[in-house]
Design a protein around this motif. Structure first.
Motif, PDB file in Angstrom:
ATOM      1  N   ILE A 106       0.827  -1.204   0.000  1.00 59.53           N
ATOM      2  CA  ILE A 106       0.000   0.000   0.000  1.00 59.53           C
ATOM      3  C   ILE A 106       0.863   1.255   0.000  1.00 59.53           C
ATOM      4  O   ILE A 106       0.592   2.203  -0.730  1.00 59.53           O
ATOM      5  CB  ILE A 106      -0.989  -0.029   1.185  1.00 59.53           C
ATOM      6  CG1 ILE A 106      -2.072  -1.068   0.900  1.00 59.53           C
ATOM      7  CG2 ILE A 106      -1.632   1.350   1.389  1.00 59.53           C
ATOM      8  CD1 ILE A 106      -3.116  -1.194   1.965  1.00 59.53           C
ATOM      9  N   ILE A 111      -3.907   1.574  -3.535  1.00 57.79           N
ATOM     10  CA  ILE A 111      -4.883   0.569  -3.908  1.00 57.79           C
ATOM     11  C   ILE A 111      -4.812   0.359  -5.421  1.00 57.79           C
ATOM     12  O   ILE A 111      -4.697   1.326  -6.165  1.00 57.79           O
ATOM     13  CB  ILE A 111      -6.295   1.089  -3.534  1.00 57.79           C
ATOM     14  CG1 ILE A 111      -6.378   1.378  -2.033  1.00 57.79           C
ATOM     15  CG2 ILE A 111      -7.386   0.163  -3.994  1.00 57.79           C
ATOM     16  CD1 ILE A 111      -6.536   0.181  -1.176  1.00 57.79           C
ATOM     17  N   CYS A 192      -6.455  -4.798  -0.586  1.00 53.98           N
ATOM     18  CA  CYS A 192      -5.840  -3.653  -1.253  1.00 53.98           C
ATOM     19  C   CYS A 192      -6.173  -3.554  -2.732  1.00 53.98           C
ATOM     20  O   CYS A 192      -5.406  -2.970  -3.504  1.00 53.98           O
ATOM     21  CB  CYS A 192      -4.329  -3.645  -1.035  1.00 53.98           C
ATOM     22  SG  CYS A 192      -3.507  -5.070  -1.741  1.00 53.98           S
TER      23      CYS A 192
END
Lengths: 245, 221
Positions: A106, A111, A192
Protein backbone atom coordinates in the motif's frame (compact mmCIF):
# COMPACT_ATOMS: atom_id res chain seq x y z
CA UNK A 1 -22.82 -38.40 -10.17
CA UNK A 2 -26.23 -39.18 -8.66
CA UNK A 3 -24.79 -39.36 -5.14
CA UNK A 4 -22.88 -36.17 -5.78
CA UNK A 5 -26.09 -34.34 -6.63
CA UNK A 6 -27.85 -35.96 -3.71
CA UNK A 7 -25.12 -34.62 -1.41
CA UNK A 8 -25.61 -31.11 -2.73
CA UNK A 9 -29.40 -31.31 -2.32
CA UNK A 10 -29.03 -32.55 1.27
CA UNK A 11 -26.49 -29.81 1.97
CA UNK A 12 -28.84 -27.13 0.72
CA UNK A 13 -31.74 -28.60 2.73
CA UNK A 14 -29.66 -28.56 5.92
CA UNK A 15 -28.57 -24.99 5.19
CA UNK A 16 -32.20 -23.95 4.66
CA UNK A 17 -33.38 -25.59 7.89
CA UNK A 18 -30.49 -24.02 9.84
CA UNK A 19 -31.30 -20.59 8.41
CA UNK A 20 -34.90 -21.02 9.58
CA UNK A 21 -33.67 -21.88 13.09
CA UNK A 22 -31.11 -19.02 13.23
CA UNK A 23 -33.66 -16.68 11.71
CA UNK A 24 -31.21 -13.86 10.98
CA UNK A 25 -30.28 -12.72 7.44
CA UNK A 26 -27.08 -11.20 8.79
CA UNK A 27 -25.65 -14.36 10.34
CA UNK A 28 -27.05 -17.07 8.08
CA UNK A 29 -29.12 -16.01 5.06
CA UNK A 30 -31.46 -18.57 3.51
CA UNK A 31 -30.58 -20.29 0.21
CA UNK A 32 -33.36 -18.30 -1.49
CA UNK A 33 -31.94 -14.97 -0.32
CA UNK A 34 -28.48 -15.95 -1.57
CA UNK A 35 -29.93 -17.10 -4.89
CA UNK A 36 -31.68 -13.74 -5.20
CA UNK A 37 -28.41 -11.93 -4.55
CA UNK A 38 -26.59 -14.16 -6.99
CA UNK A 39 -29.17 -13.36 -9.64
CA UNK A 40 -28.77 -9.65 -8.96
CA UNK A 41 -24.98 -9.94 -9.18
CA UNK A 42 -24.77 -11.87 -12.41
CA UNK A 43 -27.27 -9.65 -14.16
CA UNK A 44 -25.36 -6.51 -13.20
CA UNK A 45 -22.80 -5.06 -15.58
CA UNK A 46 -20.27 -4.24 -12.90
CA UNK A 47 -19.86 -7.96 -12.12
CA UNK A 48 -18.28 -8.94 -15.43
CA UNK A 49 -15.60 -6.29 -15.17
CA UNK A 50 -14.83 -7.50 -11.66
CA UNK A 51 -14.77 -11.16 -12.72
CA UNK A 52 -12.43 -10.43 -15.62
CA UNK A 53 -10.19 -8.40 -13.35
CA UNK A 54 -9.98 -11.21 -10.80
CA UNK A 55 -9.30 -13.86 -13.45
CA UNK A 56 -6.59 -11.73 -15.08
CA UNK A 57 -4.91 -11.11 -11.73
CA UNK A 58 -5.12 -14.80 -10.88
CA UNK A 59 -3.61 -15.93 -14.16
CA UNK A 60 -0.91 -13.28 -14.06
CA UNK A 61 0.03 -14.24 -10.49
CA UNK A 62 0.13 -17.92 -11.50
CA UNK A 63 2.46 -17.06 -14.37
CA UNK A 64 4.74 -15.10 -12.04
CA UNK A 65 4.72 -17.76 -9.32
CA UNK A 66 5.55 -20.55 -11.76
CA UNK A 67 8.29 -18.76 -13.70
CA UNK A 68 10.00 -17.17 -10.70
CA UNK A 69 9.50 -20.14 -8.38
CA UNK A 70 10.69 -22.72 -10.89
CA UNK A 71 13.76 -20.70 -11.85
CA UNK A 72 14.81 -20.05 -8.25
CA UNK A 73 14.10 -23.67 -7.27
CA UNK A 74 16.17 -24.96 -10.18
CA UNK A 75 19.10 -22.66 -9.47
CA UNK A 76 19.02 -23.68 -5.82
CA UNK A 77 19.01 -27.35 -6.78
CA UNK A 78 21.83 -26.98 -9.27
CA UNK A 79 24.10 -24.72 -7.22
CA UNK A 80 24.75 -25.88 -3.72
CA UNK A 81 26.28 -22.56 -2.65
CA UNK A 82 23.26 -20.64 -3.92
CA UNK A 83 20.84 -22.88 -2.05
CA UNK A 84 22.72 -22.25 1.21
CA UNK A 85 22.38 -18.51 0.67
CA UNK A 86 18.72 -18.57 -0.41
CA UNK A 87 17.27 -21.11 2.01
CA UNK A 88 16.83 -18.64 4.90
CA UNK A 89 15.07 -16.22 2.56
CA UNK A 90 12.65 -18.88 1.45
CA UNK A 91 11.90 -19.70 5.07
CA UNK A 92 11.44 -16.01 5.76
CA UNK A 93 9.12 -15.64 2.78
CA UNK A 94 7.11 -18.58 4.06
CA UNK A 95 6.65 -17.19 7.54
CA UNK A 96 6.03 -13.47 6.89
CA UNK A 97 2.28 -12.90 7.24
CA UNK A 98 0.37 -11.43 4.29
CA UNK A 99 -0.58 -8.31 6.24
CA UNK A 100 3.06 -7.25 6.58
CA UNK A 101 3.46 -7.33 2.83
CA UNK A 102 0.16 -5.48 2.68
CA UNK A 103 1.52 -2.41 4.41
CA UNK A 104 4.51 -2.45 2.09
CA UNK A 105 2.35 -2.80 -1.04
CA UNK A 106 0.00 0.00 0.00
CA UNK A 107 2.87 2.39 0.78
CA UNK A 108 4.39 1.53 -2.57
CA UNK A 109 1.42 1.51 -4.94
CA UNK A 110 -1.69 2.36 -2.92
CA UNK A 111 -4.88 0.57 -3.91
CA UNK A 112 -4.81 -1.14 -7.32
CA UNK A 113 -4.05 -4.38 -9.16
CA UNK A 114 -0.35 -4.49 -8.33
CA UNK A 115 -0.84 -5.03 -4.60
CA UNK A 116 -3.02 -8.16 -4.91
CA UNK A 117 -0.71 -9.64 -7.56
CA UNK A 118 2.40 -9.02 -5.43
CA UNK A 119 0.83 -10.38 -2.26
CA UNK A 120 -0.53 -13.46 -4.01
CA UNK A 121 2.76 -14.13 -5.77
CA UNK A 122 4.75 -13.79 -2.56
CA UNK A 123 2.49 -16.06 -0.58
CA UNK A 124 2.42 -18.84 -3.18
CA UNK A 125 6.07 -18.59 -4.22
CA UNK A 126 7.72 -20.63 -1.41
CA UNK A 127 5.71 -23.77 -2.18
CA UNK A 128 6.78 -23.73 -5.82
CA UNK A 129 10.41 -22.98 -4.95
CA UNK A 130 10.60 -25.82 -2.46
CA UNK A 131 8.76 -28.19 -4.77
CA UNK A 132 11.10 -27.48 -7.69
CA UNK A 133 14.15 -27.60 -5.45
CA UNK A 134 13.27 -31.06 -4.16
CA UNK A 135 12.58 -32.07 -7.76
CA UNK A 136 16.14 -31.18 -8.76
CA UNK A 137 17.56 -33.00 -5.74
CA UNK A 138 15.47 -35.97 -6.82
CA UNK A 139 17.29 -36.28 -10.16
CA UNK A 140 18.82 -39.72 -10.57
CA UNK A 141 22.56 -39.34 -9.93
CA UNK A 142 23.21 -42.61 -11.72
CA UNK A 143 21.84 -41.09 -14.93
CA UNK A 144 24.07 -38.06 -14.43
CA UNK A 145 27.08 -40.32 -13.97
CA UNK A 146 26.15 -42.21 -17.14
CA UNK A 147 26.01 -38.94 -19.06
CA UNK A 148 29.42 -38.00 -17.69
CA UNK A 149 31.01 -41.26 -18.79
CA UNK A 150 29.85 -40.64 -22.33
CA UNK A 151 30.83 -36.98 -22.27
CA UNK A 152 27.32 -35.72 -23.06
CA UNK A 153 27.13 -31.90 -23.29
CA UNK A 154 25.65 -29.96 -20.38
CA UNK A 155 22.85 -28.56 -22.51
CA UNK A 156 21.61 -32.02 -23.41
CA UNK A 157 21.96 -33.24 -19.84
CA UNK A 158 19.83 -30.34 -18.67
CA UNK A 159 17.19 -30.81 -21.35
CA UNK A 160 16.81 -34.58 -21.21
CA UNK A 161 17.72 -35.57 -17.67
CA UNK A 162 16.91 -32.52 -15.52
CA UNK A 163 13.83 -31.21 -17.32
CA UNK A 164 12.57 -34.75 -17.79
CA UNK A 165 12.66 -35.56 -14.10
CA UNK A 166 11.36 -32.09 -13.23
CA UNK A 167 8.27 -32.24 -15.42
CA UNK A 168 6.03 -34.00 -12.87
CA UNK A 169 7.20 -31.53 -10.23
CA UNK A 170 6.48 -28.56 -12.48
CA UNK A 171 3.00 -29.86 -13.21
CA UNK A 172 2.43 -30.35 -9.48
CA UNK A 173 3.52 -26.74 -8.91
CA UNK A 174 1.08 -25.51 -11.51
CA UNK A 175 -1.69 -27.59 -10.02
CA UNK A 176 -1.09 -26.38 -6.47
CA UNK A 177 -0.89 -22.77 -7.65
CA UNK A 178 -4.05 -22.92 -9.76
CA UNK A 179 -5.89 -24.50 -6.84
CA UNK A 180 -4.83 -21.86 -4.32
CA UNK A 181 -4.45 -18.69 -6.31
CA UNK A 182 -8.16 -17.76 -6.32
CA UNK A 183 -8.59 -17.86 -2.55
CA UNK A 184 -5.51 -15.71 -2.15
CA UNK A 185 -6.51 -13.27 -4.88
CA UNK A 186 -9.91 -12.71 -3.24
CA UNK A 187 -8.30 -11.98 0.14
CA UNK A 188 -5.70 -9.63 -1.30
CA UNK A 189 -8.30 -7.81 -3.42
CA UNK A 190 -10.36 -7.45 -0.29
CA UNK A 191 -7.34 -5.90 1.42
CA UNK A 192 -5.84 -3.65 -1.25
CA UNK A 193 -7.64 -4.08 -4.57
CA UNK A 194 -9.57 -1.48 -6.56
CA UNK A 195 -11.59 -3.93 -8.63
CA UNK A 196 -12.56 -7.61 -8.55
CA UNK A 197 -14.68 -10.16 -6.70
CA UNK A 198 -12.69 -9.58 -3.51
CA UNK A 199 -13.46 -5.86 -3.68
CA UNK A 200 -17.15 -6.64 -4.18
CA UNK A 201 -17.01 -8.77 -1.04
CA UNK A 202 -15.40 -5.85 0.81
CA UNK A 203 -18.26 -3.54 -0.24
CA UNK A 204 -20.91 -6.10 0.64
CA UNK A 205 -19.31 -6.39 4.05
CA UNK A 206 -19.52 -2.65 4.69
CA UNK A 207 -23.24 -2.77 3.83
CA UNK A 208 -23.63 -5.85 6.06
CA UNK A 209 -25.15 -7.58 3.04
CA UNK A 210 -24.52 -11.20 4.08
CA UNK A 211 -26.53 -12.82 1.24
CA UNK A 212 -24.34 -10.94 -1.22
CA UNK A 213 -21.16 -12.11 0.56
CA UNK A 214 -22.44 -15.69 0.33
CA UNK A 215 -23.25 -15.30 -3.35
CA UNK A 216 -19.83 -13.83 -4.15
CA UNK A 217 -18.13 -16.59 -2.17
CA UNK A 218 -20.05 -19.11 -4.22
CA UNK A 219 -18.72 -17.46 -7.38
CA UNK A 220 -15.18 -17.65 -5.98
CA UNK A 221 -15.60 -21.37 -5.26
CA UNK A 222 -16.93 -22.06 -8.76
CA UNK A 223 -13.98 -20.13 -10.19
CA UNK A 224 -11.43 -22.16 -8.21
CA UNK A 225 -13.07 -25.51 -8.88
CA UNK A 226 -13.43 -24.92 -12.61
CA UNK A 227 -9.81 -23.85 -13.02
CA UNK A 228 -8.57 -26.76 -10.96
CA UNK A 229 -10.70 -29.25 -12.89
CA UNK A 230 -9.61 -27.98 -16.29
CA UNK A 231 -6.02 -27.99 -15.09
CA UNK A 232 -6.27 -31.51 -13.75
CA UNK A 233 -7.49 -32.96 -17.05
CA UNK A 234 -4.72 -31.17 -18.87
CA UNK A 235 -1.99 -32.37 -16.49
CA UNK A 236 -3.14 -35.94 -16.73
CA UNK A 237 -2.98 -35.80 -20.51
CA UNK A 238 0.52 -34.36 -20.46
CA UNK A 239 1.76 -36.91 -17.93
CA UNK A 240 0.25 -39.77 -19.88
CA UNK A 241 2.06 -38.57 -22.97
CA UNK A 242 5.21 -38.36 -20.91
CA UNK A 243 4.64 -42.04 -20.05
CA UNK A 244 5.07 -41.56 -16.37
CA UNK A 245 1.69 -41.95 -14.78
CA UNK B 1 51.74 -55.81 -27.75
CA UNK B 2 50.72 -52.30 -26.76
CA UNK B 3 48.97 -51.79 -23.45
CA UNK B 4 45.55 -50.11 -23.58
CA UNK B 5 45.65 -49.58 -19.87
CA UNK B 6 48.54 -49.62 -17.44
CA UNK B 7 47.97 -49.27 -13.71
CA UNK B 8 50.84 -48.90 -11.27
CA UNK B 9 50.66 -48.76 -7.49
CA UNK B 10 47.03 -47.68 -7.48
CA UNK B 11 45.67 -46.80 -4.03
CA UNK B 12 42.29 -45.38 -3.20
CA UNK B 13 40.63 -44.66 0.09
CA UNK B 14 37.38 -43.02 1.13
CA UNK B 15 38.33 -41.06 4.22
CA UNK B 16 39.98 -43.59 6.52
CA UNK B 17 38.62 -46.55 4.63
CA UNK B 18 41.26 -48.04 2.34
CA UNK B 19 39.49 -49.63 -0.63
CA UNK B 20 42.25 -50.39 -3.10
CA UNK B 21 45.73 -51.12 -1.83
CA UNK B 22 48.46 -51.06 -4.45
CA UNK B 23 47.09 -52.46 -7.68
CA UNK B 24 49.41 -53.15 -10.64
CA UNK B 25 48.00 -54.43 -13.89
CA UNK B 26 48.24 -54.14 -17.61
CA UNK B 27 45.56 -54.67 -20.24
CA UNK B 28 46.89 -55.40 -23.72
CA UNK B 29 45.04 -54.48 -26.88
CA UNK B 30 42.44 -57.10 -27.80
CA UNK B 31 42.78 -58.78 -24.42
CA UNK B 32 39.89 -59.52 -22.09
CA UNK B 33 40.78 -58.96 -18.49
CA UNK B 34 38.43 -59.58 -15.60
CA UNK B 35 38.87 -58.67 -11.98
CA UNK B 36 37.45 -61.39 -9.81
CA UNK B 37 36.82 -60.67 -6.17
CA UNK B 38 34.26 -60.72 -3.37
CA UNK B 39 31.41 -58.21 -3.33
CA UNK B 40 32.36 -54.83 -1.94
CA UNK B 41 36.09 -55.21 -2.46
CA UNK B 42 36.48 -52.04 -4.51
CA UNK B 43 35.97 -53.44 -8.01
CA UNK B 44 33.47 -50.81 -9.13
CA UNK B 45 35.69 -48.09 -7.65
CA UNK B 46 38.50 -49.38 -9.82
CA UNK B 47 36.36 -49.20 -12.96
CA UNK B 48 35.26 -45.67 -12.11
CA UNK B 49 38.89 -44.64 -11.78
CA UNK B 50 39.68 -46.13 -15.18
CA UNK B 51 36.66 -44.37 -16.74
CA UNK B 52 37.76 -41.07 -15.22
CA UNK B 53 34.77 -40.73 -12.91
CA UNK B 54 36.97 -40.70 -9.82
CA UNK B 55 39.96 -38.42 -10.03
CA UNK B 56 41.51 -38.43 -6.59
CA UNK B 57 43.64 -41.52 -6.10
CA UNK B 58 47.28 -42.41 -5.55
CA UNK B 59 49.39 -44.14 -8.16
CA UNK B 60 49.59 -44.09 -11.90
CA UNK B 61 46.87 -44.87 -14.42
CA UNK B 62 47.99 -44.74 -18.01
CA UNK B 63 45.13 -44.69 -20.48
CA UNK B 64 46.00 -45.47 -24.07
CA UNK B 65 42.49 -45.95 -25.35
CA UNK B 66 40.61 -43.52 -27.56
CA UNK B 67 37.09 -44.14 -26.40
CA UNK B 68 35.51 -46.08 -23.63
CA UNK B 69 32.14 -47.81 -23.50
CA UNK B 70 30.73 -48.50 -20.05
CA UNK B 71 28.21 -51.26 -19.48
CA UNK B 72 26.72 -50.45 -16.09
CA UNK B 73 25.54 -52.92 -13.50
CA UNK B 74 21.98 -51.61 -13.84
CA UNK B 75 20.92 -50.32 -17.24
CA UNK B 76 20.71 -46.60 -16.37
CA UNK B 77 18.28 -45.77 -19.15
CA UNK B 78 16.42 -42.47 -19.19
CA UNK B 79 12.84 -43.57 -18.41
CA UNK B 80 11.03 -40.97 -20.52
CA UNK B 81 13.07 -41.58 -23.66
CA UNK B 82 12.59 -44.46 -26.09
CA UNK B 83 15.35 -46.98 -26.81
CA UNK B 84 16.36 -45.02 -29.89
CA UNK B 85 16.29 -41.69 -28.05
CA UNK B 86 18.34 -43.15 -25.22
CA UNK B 87 21.00 -44.12 -27.74
CA UNK B 88 20.87 -40.79 -29.56
CA UNK B 89 21.31 -39.07 -26.20
CA UNK B 90 24.91 -40.26 -25.95
CA UNK B 91 25.75 -40.40 -29.67
CA UNK B 92 23.95 -38.30 -32.24
CA UNK B 93 24.32 -40.38 -35.35
CA UNK B 94 21.09 -41.92 -36.66
CA UNK B 95 22.89 -44.36 -38.95
CA UNK B 96 25.20 -45.66 -36.28
CA UNK B 97 22.30 -45.99 -33.85
CA UNK B 98 20.41 -48.08 -36.40
CA UNK B 99 23.46 -50.24 -36.92
CA UNK B 100 23.98 -50.80 -33.22
CA UNK B 101 20.31 -51.61 -32.68
CA UNK B 102 20.80 -54.45 -35.16
CA UNK B 103 24.06 -55.62 -33.60
CA UNK B 104 22.47 -55.74 -30.15
CA UNK B 105 19.36 -57.51 -31.42
CA UNK B 106 16.99 -54.71 -30.53
CA UNK B 107 15.14 -54.47 -33.86
CA UNK B 108 11.45 -53.80 -33.32
CA UNK B 109 12.10 -52.21 -29.92
CA UNK B 110 13.43 -48.85 -31.17
CA UNK B 111 10.35 -46.96 -30.02
CA UNK B 112 9.76 -48.85 -26.78
CA UNK B 113 10.21 -47.15 -23.46
CA UNK B 114 12.54 -48.75 -20.89
CA UNK B 115 9.65 -49.78 -18.63
CA UNK B 116 8.22 -51.82 -21.50
CA UNK B 117 11.40 -53.91 -21.76
CA UNK B 118 12.47 -57.01 -19.83
CA UNK B 119 15.63 -56.94 -17.72
CA UNK B 120 17.60 -58.70 -20.44
CA UNK B 121 16.43 -56.30 -23.13
CA UNK B 122 17.33 -53.31 -20.96
CA UNK B 123 20.84 -54.69 -20.56
CA UNK B 124 21.02 -55.02 -24.34
CA UNK B 125 20.27 -51.32 -24.64
CA UNK B 126 22.93 -50.65 -22.00
CA UNK B 127 25.37 -52.67 -24.12
CA UNK B 128 24.25 -51.01 -27.36
CA UNK B 129 24.86 -47.61 -25.81
CA UNK B 130 28.36 -48.69 -24.77
CA UNK B 131 29.44 -49.69 -28.27
CA UNK B 132 27.87 -46.74 -30.14
CA UNK B 133 31.00 -44.64 -30.35
CA UNK B 134 33.10 -47.66 -31.47
CA UNK B 135 35.11 -47.75 -28.24
CA UNK B 136 38.43 -49.56 -28.14
CA UNK B 137 37.88 -50.33 -24.48
CA UNK B 138 34.66 -51.83 -23.20
CA UNK B 139 34.14 -51.76 -19.44
CA UNK B 140 31.73 -54.23 -17.87
CA UNK B 141 30.57 -53.64 -14.31
CA UNK B 142 28.87 -56.95 -13.45
CA UNK B 143 26.27 -56.37 -16.15
CA UNK B 144 24.84 -59.88 -15.81
CA UNK B 145 24.24 -59.99 -12.10
CA UNK B 146 20.52 -59.22 -12.27
CA UNK B 147 19.73 -61.56 -15.16
CA UNK B 148 18.61 -65.17 -15.21
CA UNK B 149 21.06 -67.81 -16.44
CA UNK B 150 19.60 -68.29 -19.90
CA UNK B 151 19.65 -64.61 -20.80
CA UNK B 152 23.00 -64.18 -19.09
CA UNK B 153 24.68 -66.71 -21.37
CA UNK B 154 23.20 -65.24 -24.52
CA UNK B 155 24.30 -61.77 -23.52
CA UNK B 156 27.82 -62.99 -22.69
CA UNK B 157 28.11 -64.59 -26.12
CA UNK B 158 26.83 -61.39 -27.70
CA UNK B 159 29.42 -59.31 -25.90
CA UNK B 160 32.25 -61.59 -26.99
CA UNK B 161 30.96 -61.47 -30.56
CA UNK B 162 30.74 -57.70 -30.44
CA UNK B 163 34.20 -57.46 -28.90
CA UNK B 164 35.69 -59.42 -31.80
CA UNK B 165 33.74 -57.39 -34.32
CA UNK B 166 34.77 -54.04 -32.83
CA UNK B 167 38.32 -55.20 -32.03
CA UNK B 168 37.89 -53.77 -28.55
CA UNK B 169 39.61 -54.73 -25.34
CA UNK B 170 37.46 -55.85 -22.45
CA UNK B 171 37.86 -54.85 -18.85
CA UNK B 172 35.33 -56.31 -16.49
CA UNK B 173 34.65 -57.04 -12.86
CA UNK B 174 32.64 -59.89 -11.44
CA UNK B 175 32.21 -62.06 -8.38
CA UNK B 176 30.94 -64.97 -10.43
CA UNK B 177 33.64 -67.57 -11.31
CA UNK B 178 31.67 -68.82 -14.31
CA UNK B 179 31.30 -65.35 -15.75
CA UNK B 180 34.99 -64.63 -15.30
CA UNK B 181 36.10 -67.90 -16.86
CA UNK B 182 33.82 -67.54 -19.90
CA UNK B 183 34.50 -63.87 -20.58
CA UNK B 184 38.15 -63.41 -19.69
CA UNK B 185 41.44 -64.34 -21.27
CA UNK B 186 43.11 -63.24 -18.06
CA UNK B 187 41.59 -63.14 -14.57
CA UNK B 188 43.04 -61.01 -11.81
CA UNK B 189 41.92 -62.35 -8.44
CA UNK B 190 41.46 -59.72 -5.76
CA UNK B 191 41.37 -60.10 -1.99
CA UNK B 192 38.66 -58.84 0.34
CA UNK B 193 38.72 -55.10 0.99
CA UNK B 194 41.17 -53.43 0.73
CA UNK B 195 41.70 -54.99 -2.69
CA UNK B 196 45.12 -56.50 -3.32
CA UNK B 197 46.06 -58.87 -6.12
CA UNK B 198 46.05 -62.47 -4.88
CA UNK B 199 46.91 -64.15 -8.12
CA UNK B 200 46.65 -63.80 -11.88
CA UNK B 201 45.15 -66.58 -13.94
CA UNK B 202 45.60 -67.02 -17.70
CA UNK B 203 42.49 -68.70 -19.06
CA UNK B 204 43.00 -71.34 -21.71
CA UNK B 205 40.28 -73.79 -20.75
CA UNK B 206 37.26 -72.07 -19.27
CA UNK B 207 35.87 -74.99 -17.24
CA UNK B 208 39.33 -75.62 -15.81
CA UNK B 209 39.62 -71.94 -14.92
CA UNK B 210 36.18 -71.92 -13.34
CA UNK B 211 37.14 -74.78 -11.02
CA UNK B 212 40.32 -72.98 -10.00
CA UNK B 213 38.45 -69.75 -9.34
CA UNK B 214 35.84 -71.51 -7.21
CA UNK B 215 38.63 -73.04 -5.15
CA UNK B 216 40.39 -69.70 -4.72
CA UNK B 217 37.10 -68.08 -3.74
CA UNK B 218 36.39 -70.76 -1.15
CA UNK B 219 39.83 -70.36 0.39
CA UNK B 220 40.08 -66.59 0.40
CA UNK B 221 36.78 -64.73 0.26
Amino acid sequence: MKRYLFGIVVGIAVWWILSLIVNSEIILPSPMAVLGSLNKIITSREFYGALASTILKGLFSTLLVITIGTSIGMLMGLKRSLSDVLKPFVTLLQSVPVVSWLAFAIFLWGIGWKGPVLLTTLSLLPVVIINTYSGVLNVDTQLLEMARVYGVERKKIFKYIYLGSLLPFMLASLRITLGNVWKTILVTEFLCGDQGIGVMIAWARSYVDTPRIFALTLIGVVLAVSFERTGEGFFERVLRRWKLS
Amino acid sequence: MEAVLKVEGLKKSYGDLLVIDGLNLELKRGESLFLFGPSGCGKTTFLKIVAGLIEDFEGKVERNFRKVGFVFQDPRLIPWLTVKENLLFVYEDERRVKEVIEIAGLQGFEDSFPRQLSGGMKQRVNLARAILSRPDLLILDEPFSSLDIHIKHRLMKDILRIKRRCKASLLGVTHDPKEASIMASKVVVLSKRPARILTVLEVSDSSEAEKKLIQIALENF
